[in-house]
Design a protein around this motif. Structure first.
Motif, mmCIF file in Angstrom:
data_model
loop_
_atom_site.group_PDB
_atom_site.id
_atom_site.type_symbol
_atom_site.label_atom_id
_atom_site.label_comp_id
_atom_site.label_asym_id
_atom_site.label_seq_id
_atom_site.Cartn_x
_atom_site.Cartn_y
_atom_site.Cartn_z
ATOM 1 N N MET A 59 0.841 -1.180 0.000
ATOM 2 C CA MET A 59 0.000 0.000 0.000
ATOM 3 C C MET A 59 0.888 1.246 0.000
ATOM 4 N N LYS A 60 0.643 2.169 -0.922
ATOM 5 C CA LYS A 60 1.435 3.388 -1.016
ATOM 6 C C LYS A 60 0.960 4.408 0.008
ATOM 7 N N LYS A 61 1.932 5.063 0.613
ATOM 8 C CA LYS A 61 1.623 6.143 1.531
ATOM 9 C C LYS A 61 1.359 7.402 0.723
ATOM 10 N N LYS A 62 0.341 8.151 1.099
ATOM 11 C CA LYS A 62 0.044 9.395 0.386
ATOM 12 C C LYS A 62 1.091 10.442 0.725
ATOM 13 N N GLU A 63 1.490 11.207 -0.261
ATOM 14 C CA GLU A 63 2.427 12.303 -0.051
ATOM 15 C C GLU A 63 1.647 13.565 0.295
ATOM 16 N N LEU A 64 2.282 14.443 1.065
ATOM 17 C CA LEU A 64 1.688 15.745 1.334
ATOM 18 C C LEU A 64 1.690 16.551 0.040
ATOM 19 N N LEU A 65 0.545 17.130 -0.297
ATOM 20 C CA LEU A 65 0.485 17.971 -1.484
ATOM 21 C C LEU A 65 1.033 19.368 -1.204
ATOM 22 N N VAL A 66 0.985 19.772 0.067
ATOM 23 C CA VAL A 66 1.463 21.081 0.475
ATOM 24 C C VAL A 66 2.451 20.859 1.604
ATOM 25 N N ALA A 67 3.657 21.408 1.486
ATOM 26 C CA ALA A 67 4.743 21.166 2.438
ATOM 27 C C ALA A 67 4.377 21.563 3.863
ATOM 28 N N ALA A 68 4.934 20.838 4.824
ATOM 29 C CA ALA A 68 4.731 21.125 6.247
ATOM 30 C C ALA A 68 5.480 22.398 6.626
ATOM 31 N N ILE A 69 5.011 23.061 7.685
ATOM 32 C CA ILE A 69 5.720 24.229 8.215
ATOM 33 C C ILE A 69 6.144 23.933 9.647
ATOM 34 N N GLU A 70 7.229 24.574 10.066
ATOM 35 C CA GLU A 70 7.738 24.340 11.422
ATOM 36 C C GLU A 70 6.885 25.055 12.464
ATOM 37 N N ASN A 71 6.609 26.333 12.233
ATOM 38 C CA ASN A 71 5.797 27.148 13.137
ATOM 39 C C ASN A 71 4.917 28.059 12.297
ATOM 40 N N GLY A 72 3.706 28.270 12.754
ATOM 41 C CA GLY A 72 2.816 29.178 12.042
ATOM 42 C C GLY A 72 1.384 28.706 12.068
ATOM 43 N N THR A 73 0.638 29.093 11.044
ATOM 44 C CA THR A 73 -0.793 28.827 10.983
ATOM 45 C C THR A 73 -1.152 28.169 9.660
ATOM 46 N N VAL A 74 -2.032 27.184 9.745
ATOM 47 C CA VAL A 74 -2.593 26.547 8.558
ATOM 48 C C VAL A 74 -4.084 26.876 8.527
ATOM 49 N N ILE A 75 -4.533 27.426 7.411
ATOM 50 C CA ILE A 75 -5.953 27.695 7.203
ATOM 51 C C ILE A 75 -6.432 26.660 6.202
ATOM 52 N N ASP A 76 -7.280 25.765 6.665
ATOM 53 C CA ASP A 76 -7.698 24.617 5.857
ATOM 54 C C ASP A 76 -9.208 24.674 5.618
ATOM 55 N N HIS A 77 -9.644 23.876 4.670
ATOM 56 C CA HIS A 77 -11.061 23.754 4.302
ATOM 57 C C HIS A 77 -11.637 25.077 3.793
ATOM 58 N N ILE A 78 -10.826 25.785 3.020
ATOM 59 C CA ILE A 78 -11.295 27.001 2.366
ATOM 60 C C ILE A 78 -11.982 26.565 1.071
ATOM 61 N N PRO A 79 -13.257 26.903 0.877
ATOM 62 C CA PRO A 79 -13.863 26.589 -0.423
ATOM 63 C C PRO A 79 -13.029 27.246 -1.525
ATOM 64 N N SER A 80 -12.705 26.498 -2.556
ATOM 65 C CA SER A 80 -11.794 27.014 -3.588
ATOM 66 C C SER A 80 -12.276 28.315 -4.218
ATOM 67 N N ASP A 81 -13.590 28.502 -4.327
ATOM 68 C CA ASP A 81 -14.089 29.737 -4.920
ATOM 69 C C ASP A 81 -13.909 30.952 -3.996
ATOM 70 N N ARG A 82 -13.477 30.743 -2.754
ATOM 71 C CA ARG A 82 -13.243 31.843 -1.815
ATOM 72 C C ARG A 82 -11.764 32.066 -1.511
ATOM 73 N N LEU A 83 -10.884 31.244 -2.082
ATOM 74 C CA LEU A 83 -9.453 31.337 -1.774
ATOM 75 C C LEU A 83 -8.900 32.740 -1.980
ATOM 76 N N PHE A 84 -9.183 33.342 -3.102
ATOM 77 C CA PHE A 84 -8.575 34.633 -3.406
ATOM 78 C C PHE A 84 -9.178 35.758 -2.565
ATOM 79 N N ASP A 85 -10.411 35.583 -2.075
ATOM 80 C CA ASP A 85 -10.979 36.527 -1.101
ATOM 81 C C ASP A 85 -10.165 36.470 0.189
ATOM 82 N N VAL A 86 -9.810 35.259 0.616
ATOM 83 C CA VAL A 86 -9.012 35.080 1.831
ATOM 84 C C VAL A 86 -7.610 35.662 1.626
#
Length: 152
Positions: A1-28
């Protein structure tokens, strides 16, 4: 079974904003003024999501948001997920919800409202997917609101 790769690189410290509807990304992106940030920012657009179909994600190194910034985010994109990262671990994770009261964040579209004619902060209460002006009782649909900072 293949392990899934992260599509977006991890960060050491900071904030992740997830579950943004794609049609609202550029508003954010505009709201957070990401183009003027000096820390590393990673944006994932149109990623697969079981809940949303397609979602977007923003990872910002060494940035933590104020309550006011989170309230603005909630107006533009209610129910997104915010993760605080320290030493590559999630130390805090919560859903950003629209607060019961918004002060100085949303502009009233009623031209006769006192907030449009006197130098004072706007004040709204949230009622479902609508906001009601404290001063004139004008109702704003959450999808159509204008943020006060957009006026500057």
């Amino acid at each position: 079974m293949k392990k899934k790769e992260l599509l977006v690189a991890a960060i050491e410290n900071g904030t992740v904003i997830d579950h943004i509807p794609s049609d609202r990304l550029f508003d954010v992106v505009r709201l957070l003024k990401i183009e003027s940030m000096t820390s590393a920012v990673t944006v994932g657009y149109n990623l697969k999501s079981q809940d949303l179909g397609l979602k977007s994600i923003i990872k910002i190194a060494d940035k933590y948001f104020t309550d006011e910034e989170l309230n603005q985010l909630a107006v533009v994109c209610p129910n997104l997920t915010l993760c605080i990262i320290r030493d590559y671990d999630i130390v805090e994770k919560h859903t950003v919800h629209l607060p019961e009261e918004l002060i100085g964040i949303v502009k009233c579209s009623n031209p006769k409202c006192i907030t449009n004619n006197e130098p004072m902060r706007t004040r709204f209460r949230s009622v479902g997917s609508q906001l009601v002006c404290h001063y004139c009782n004008h109702t704003e649909d959450l999808k159509n609101v204008k943020l006060v900072q957009e006026e500057n």
